[in-house]
Enzyme design. Structure first.
Site, mmCIF file in Angstrom:
data_model
loop_
_atom_site.group_PDB
_atom_site.id
_atom_site.type_symbol
_atom_site.label_atom_id
_atom_site.label_comp_id
_atom_site.label_asym_id
_atom_site.label_seq_id
_atom_site.Cartn_x
_atom_site.Cartn_y
_atom_site.Cartn_z
ATOM 1 C CB ILE A 142 -1.047 0.007 1.159
ATOM 2 C CG1 ILE A 142 -0.295 0.270 2.413
ATOM 3 C CG2 ILE A 142 -1.713 -1.259 1.269
ATOM 4 C CD1 ILE A 142 -1.059 0.528 3.727
ATOM 5 C CG ASP A 143 4.164 0.994 2.326
ATOM 6 O OD1 ASP A 143 4.844 0.283 2.716
ATOM 7 O OD2 ASP A 143 2.908 1.218 2.989
ATOM 8 C CG MET A 185 -0.556 1.881 7.736
ATOM 9 S SD MET A 185 -0.755 0.278 7.369
ATOM 10 C CE MET A 185 -1.195 -0.559 8.994
HETATM 11 O O1 F6P Z 1 4.313 -2.018 4.111
HETATM 12 C C1 F6P Z 1 2.814 -2.099 4.275
HETATM 13 C C2 F6P Z 1 2.531 -1.638 5.734
HETATM 14 O O2 F6P Z 1 1.214 -1.590 5.843
HETATM 15 C C3 F6P Z 1 3.142 -0.137 6.104
HETATM 16 O O3 F6P Z 1 2.592 0.707 5.613
HETATM 17 C C4 F6P Z 1 3.250 -0.449 7.610
HETATM 18 O O4 F6P Z 1 4.074 0.479 7.840
HETATM 19 C C5 F6P Z 1 3.595 -1.888 7.705
HETATM 20 O O5 F6P Z 1 3.196 -2.455 6.607
HETATM 21 C C6 F6P Z 1 2.912 -2.497 9.085
HETATM 22 O O6 F6P Z 1 3.575 -3.775 8.974
HETATM 23 P P1 F6P Z 1 3.179 -4.803 9.871
HETATM 24 O O7 F6P Z 1 2.024 -5.431 9.244
HETATM 25 O O8 F6P Z 1 4.011 -5.871 10.225
HETATM 26 O O9 F6P Z 1 2.295 -4.336 11.424
#
Ligand code: F6P
Length: 362
Positions: A142-143, A185
């Site tokens: 999503i980034d 995010m």
């Molecule tokens: O890389 C996608 C993402 O949703 C980022 O935007 C967010 O910081 C991270 O993953 C969260 O990671 P996790 O699912 O390990 O908490």
């Protein structure tokens, strides 16, 4: 290969997102219907490949999958097969399991491996390619922080979710004369905040690429107040950071840790002090990762899934299927591994936001 059908391996790694199942569907349908290939899906990212947890995928497995969130293969976002943590008589050790991956791929007679993931997943794929594994990558998260492609699978769906949230916050902010902060995010890149902030009419957008001065953020809010707008909408990327030396240190505010998740609470507390306006925080969190893919993401997923199988058929390995200026183009994994596509601070999107009166706290 003794008459056996060509076999392709596939896995999904990293954080889930809308569109993952759509791309699996495209890969399976193209492989079977167009090229007559067999598809072996490994579960839970590289962990399944190390532990040989797999499923031969049939057309029936992907029927009705186009609009489903998540991934039928499962995923992990913290497993590195080059440093697998094993328990050796109570002592934790890191072990390189890439050899096991190579053996498992050989055992299944898999000619190439399609990895669907973010930077970490693609970087691991690149490292495997250096050991002789034929890899094709598909960019998703999503980034939207993956170089070599205009958009990653999942990004637009997340922007839609965040924009809808901003739209909903406007009425409450105006009714209560409040500062409404929405934390989104994006990890180290500010794409989700920037694009949803523009689409959702945010007054202030804070992103990692433009360190903010809380005093300038407050000034923007007070300028609005002087024109009768005694509320503001602030879209905060989870990776937003304060500009050096601009920290507003006030021991009544929670200790600032500059960690992911929760940066907006710190900002809200500071702004209440500086503007005397009430502030409220909404952290959108995993809502951005779930739900059905937008039509745009369904088309992107299908395009990249079809392209990846076509690359496999043409022997174009160790590249990522990307889309640049809306044209499909394979990008060498060396251009992607260990890199991050940040928001260009002088780019067109930042410029048009400023033209709309948006403050970036700088
Ligand atoms: O890389 C996608 C993402 O949703 C980022 O935007 C967010 O910081 C991270 O993953 C969260 O990671 P996790 O699912 O390990 O908490």
């Amino acid at each position: 290969m003794n008459g056996q059908r060509k076999r392709i391996g596939i896995l999904t790694g990293g954080g889930d997102c809308p569109g993952l199942n759509s791309v699996i569907r495209a890969v399976v349908k193209t492989s079977i219907n167009i090229y007559g290939y067999e598809i072996i899906g490994f579960t839970d990212g590289y962990m399944g490949l190390v532990n040989n947890r797999f499923k031969k995928l049939a057309l029936s497995d992907v029927s009705g999958l186009l609009d489903k969130g998540g991934t039928i293969l499962g995923t992990t976002d913290s497993f590195d097969p080059f440093k697998m943590v094993v328990d050796n008589d109570g002592e934790k050790q890191e072990r390189d399991m890439s050899g096991r991956i190579i053996d498992n791929l050989k055992m299944h007679n898999i000619e190439c491996l399609i990895v669907i993931g973010g930077i970490n997943t693609i970087t691991t794929g690149y490292r495997l390619s250096l050991k002789g594994v034929k890899v094709i990558a598909i960019p998703k998260n999503i980034d939207n922080d993956i170089p070599g492609t205009d958009a990653t699978i999942g990004f637009i769906s997340a922007v839609n979710t965040a924009t809808d949230a901003l739209d909903k916050l406007h009425s409450s902010a105006e009714s209560h004369h409040r500062l409404m902060l929405l934390e989104v995010m994006g990890r180290r890149a500010g794409w989700v905040a920037l694009e949803s902030g523009i689409a959702g009419g945010a007054d202030i957008i804070l992103i990692p690429e433009i360190p903010y001065d809380i005093n300038l953020v407050a000034r923007k809010i007070l300028e609005r107040k002087r024109t009768g707008k005694n509320f503001s909408i602030i879209c905060v990327s989870e990776g937003a950071v304060a500009a050096k030396g601009s920290e507003y240190i006030d021991d009544s505010c929670p200790e600032y840790t500059n960690q992911m998740y929760g940066v907006s609470s710190r900002i809200a507390a500071q702004l209440e002090k500086l503007t005397h306006l009430e502030s409220r925080v909404t952290v959108l969190g995993y809502l951005q990762r779930g739900g059905e893919p937008s039509p745009t993401d369904r088309i992107l997923s299908t395009r990249l899934g079809v392209e990846a199988v076509k690359m496999a058929a043409e022997g174009i390995y160790n590249k990522m299927a990307g889309i640049v200026n809306n044209e499909l183009c394979p990008i060498d994994l060396t251009e992607v591994a260990n890199k991050c596509k940040h928001v260009p601070v002088d780019g067109e999107l930042v410029r048009i936001a400023r033209n709309m009166g948006v403050s970036f706290g700088d």
